[in-house]
Design a protein around this motif. Sequence first.
Motif, PDB file in Angstrom:
ATOM      1  N   UNK A   1      85.714 -47.380 -29.802  1.00  0.00           N
ATOM      2  CA  UNK A   1      86.201 -48.765 -29.867  1.00  0.00           C
ATOM      3  C   UNK A   1      85.996 -49.379 -31.244  1.00  0.00           C
ATOM      4  N   UNK A   2      85.745 -48.558 -32.239  1.00  0.00           N
ATOM      5  CA  UNK A   2      85.441 -49.083 -33.563  1.00  0.00           C
ATOM      6  C   UNK A   2      86.624 -49.827 -34.183  1.00  0.00           C
ATOM      7  N   UNK A   3      87.823 -49.337 -33.976  1.00  0.00           N
ATOM      8  CA  UNK A   3      88.983 -49.926 -34.636  1.00  0.00           C
ATOM      9  C   UNK A   3      89.820 -50.796 -33.707  1.00  0.00           C
ATOM     10  N   UNK A   4      89.244 -51.254 -32.632  1.00  0.00           N
ATOM     11  CA  UNK A   4      89.900 -52.205 -31.739  1.00  0.00           C
ATOM     12  C   UNK A   4      89.465 -53.613 -32.151  1.00  0.00           C
ATOM     13  N   UNK A   5      90.328 -54.372 -32.811  1.00  0.00           N
ATOM     14  CA  UNK A   5      89.877 -55.642 -33.396  1.00  0.00           C
ATOM     15  C   UNK A   5      89.436 -56.688 -32.370  1.00  0.00           C
ATOM     16  N   UNK A   6      90.081 -56.731 -31.214  1.00  0.00           N
ATOM     17  CA  UNK A   6      89.679 -57.725 -30.217  1.00  0.00           C
ATOM     18  C   UNK A   6      88.297 -57.404 -29.648  1.00  0.00           C
ATOM     19  N   UNK A   7      88.010 -56.118 -29.438  1.00  0.00           N
ATOM     20  CA  UNK A   7      86.683 -55.724 -28.952  1.00  0.00           C
ATOM     21  C   UNK A   7      85.636 -55.997 -30.020  1.00  0.00           C
TER      22      UNK A   7
END
Length: 137
Positions: free
Chosen positions: A75-81
Amino acid sequence: MKILDLISLRFLSLIGHLILLIDHLWDHDGSIRNCLRWDNSIASYHEKDFEFIIALSLSIFLTLIETINFMIGISMFCPMQCLFSLTAHGSGAFILFYYMMNVWDCDLSWWILGLTTFLPALSEIIIVIRVTIYKVI
């Protein structure tokens, strides 16, 4: 704000919140004594102590799972997370620090830990399922 800034800020807030949770678990006796009334029995102290240890241990476990998934890169590149986790763990670190300094009601700790630890872990688990099943970030 670039995604790389969010990633580094998310890492710092996760580690800061994790350190405060571990520190609070290590020295939880003062918080239990201060949030109970002075005329409580030993049985009520042990009941609150057990409840507090369970809540903090569960929070540490969920924060570690979120940190491991973050470091693996799921989930490193999921901006909302990143933004949600940064907000939850950053505010959780400040609220937990304030809770440690000015002890509130014992039952309030479940709300604090629920909103600042359980919700980000739930969204992290949803993202992990989504990434592993659909291969979509």
